[in-house]
Design an enzyme around this catalytic site. Structure first.
Site, PDB file in Angstrom:
ATOM      1  N   GLU A 187       0.489  -1.266  -0.048  1.00  7.51           N
ATOM      2  CA  GLU A 187       0.089  -0.015  -0.079  1.00  7.51           C
ATOM      3  C   GLU A 187       0.923   1.246  -0.059  1.00  7.51           C
ATOM      4  O   GLU A 187       1.006   1.843   1.116  1.00  7.51           O
ATOM      5  CB  GLU A 187      -0.999  -0.040   1.220  1.00  7.51           C
ATOM      6  CG  GLU A 187      -1.863   1.342   1.110  1.00  7.51           C
ATOM      7  CD  GLU A 187      -2.630   1.458   2.337  1.00  7.51           C
ATOM      8  OE1 GLU A 187      -3.680   2.212   2.476  1.00  7.51           O
ATOM      9  OE2 GLU A 187      -2.477   0.706   3.291  1.00  7.51           O
ATOM     10  N   LYS A 217      -2.782  -1.925  -3.172  1.00 10.78           N
ATOM     11  CA  LYS A 217      -3.920  -1.101  -2.333  1.00 10.78           C
ATOM     12  C   LYS A 217      -3.309   0.369  -2.514  1.00 10.78           C
ATOM     13  O   LYS A 217      -2.144   0.851  -2.217  1.00 10.78           O
ATOM     14  CB  LYS A 217      -3.879  -1.413  -0.859  1.00 10.78           C
ATOM     15  CG  LYS A 217      -5.210  -0.248  -0.490  1.00 10.78           C
ATOM     16  CD  LYS A 217      -5.545  -0.854   1.178  1.00 10.78           C
ATOM     17  CE  LYS A 217      -6.564   0.160   1.805  1.00 10.78           C
ATOM     18  NZ  LYS A 217      -7.140  -0.247   2.878  1.00 10.78           N
TER      19      LYS A 217
END
Length: 299
Positions: A182, A219
């Protein structure tokens, strides 16, 4: 690696091709008081960390056991360490998610961010990571999530973020889990579009260094250029690309997400928007159900 491969395969299939979104239930120490305040629990209502984490666990358990929180619309849930170690309905949280609801459990593993340098914030060191990953595997957790932040289009900084993410990812893969990489791009950045283009290329380069079986998830902040990450979603080593809401309101995040057909949502604040401890179960379930439905439709 000795995870029960049957369960792992079932979870991987669910994540790769299931319809729905990933619920982020992983606010940790720093963001917990704010999350509780939004939920209608004031700081005067608890004393110290133990009681604070007790309150947030009750909130999460209430979400997880709500009638609309099912595998029909929720693919996975990202847990904070204490949530993983807690129980829901008398079962360890990860087991309650997967065995009772068919929802794939993930664990947030990062310890927060370093101070800004080169327009980015890399992750702080994670002492004891191997032990934590072994514990997570023992709980039946499928994957992990680790977050860094990119504030501006600085190629050197972005490369540092991505290189660190992939280094951690290899450790996670080595423990038999699937990492959610992420690298968040700040939605308020003046150079968001340029930063996203640089990030795209850095991710593509590092993905090509993974061997067969070294699968990851991404993400990412919903990009200004719709479809920017579609080719990454199609990469052989990427199980799924999920989107973070990054401070956008639920409606704006959903509207932006709907333009990116190969991304699904992984929202935290948008999921809990409008929920309150003081609500009756009927009102709580109706509000949560509406949020779940909205995010599901956009995914």
């Amino acid at each position: 690696m000795s995870h029960t491969s049957e369960r792992f395969d079932a979870q991987a299939a669910r994540i790769t091709s299931g319809k729905g979104f990933i619920a982020a239930l992983d606010q940790s120490g720093g963001s917990t008081p704010k999350a509780l305040r939004l939920y209608g629990v004031e700081e005067s209502e608890y004393n110290g960390d133990e009681e604070m984490f007790g309150e947030i666990h009750k909130m999460r358990a209430r979400i997880i056991t709500a009638p609309d929180f099912t595998s029909e619309k929720v693919l996975g849930a990202i847990l904070f360490e204490r949530t993983m170690r807690g129980d829901v309905d008398g079962k360890p949280t990860a087991a309650a998610l997967w065995e009772d609801r068919g929802i794939v459990p993930f664990l947030k593993i990062d310890k927060g961010l370093e101070d800004k340098a080169n327009d980015v914030q890399v992750m702080k060191p994670m002492p004891g990571l191997e032990d934590l990953l072994a514990e997570a595997a023992g709980h039946g957790v499928f994957g992990t999530k680790e977050r860094s932040v990119i504030h501006a289009a600085n190629a050197e900084g972005i490369e540092a973020v991505v290189a660190q993410q992939f280094e951690v990812a290899r450790t996670v893969i080595g423990a038999g889990l699937v990492p959610i990489i992420e690298p968040e791009v700040d939605i308020h950045s003046d150079t968001k579009s340029e930063a996203e283009a640089i990030l795209h290329d850095a991710l593509a380069k590092h993905l090509d260094t993974l061997a067969e079986g070294q699968d990851v998830m991404l993400k990412l902040t919903i990009p200004n250029q719709a479809g920017l990450y579609d080719d990454l979603a199609d990469h052989a080593r990427v199980l799924r690309v999920v989107a973070l809401s990054g401070g956008y309101s639920t409606d704006e995040a959903c509207a932006r997400l709907a333009k990116n057909t190969k991304m699904i949502a992984s929202f935290s604040r948008a999921l809990t928007e409008g929920l309150s401890k003081k609500q009756s179960d009927a009102d709580f379930n109706a509000a949560l159900g509406a949020n779940i439905d909205k995010i599901y439709q956009a995914s």
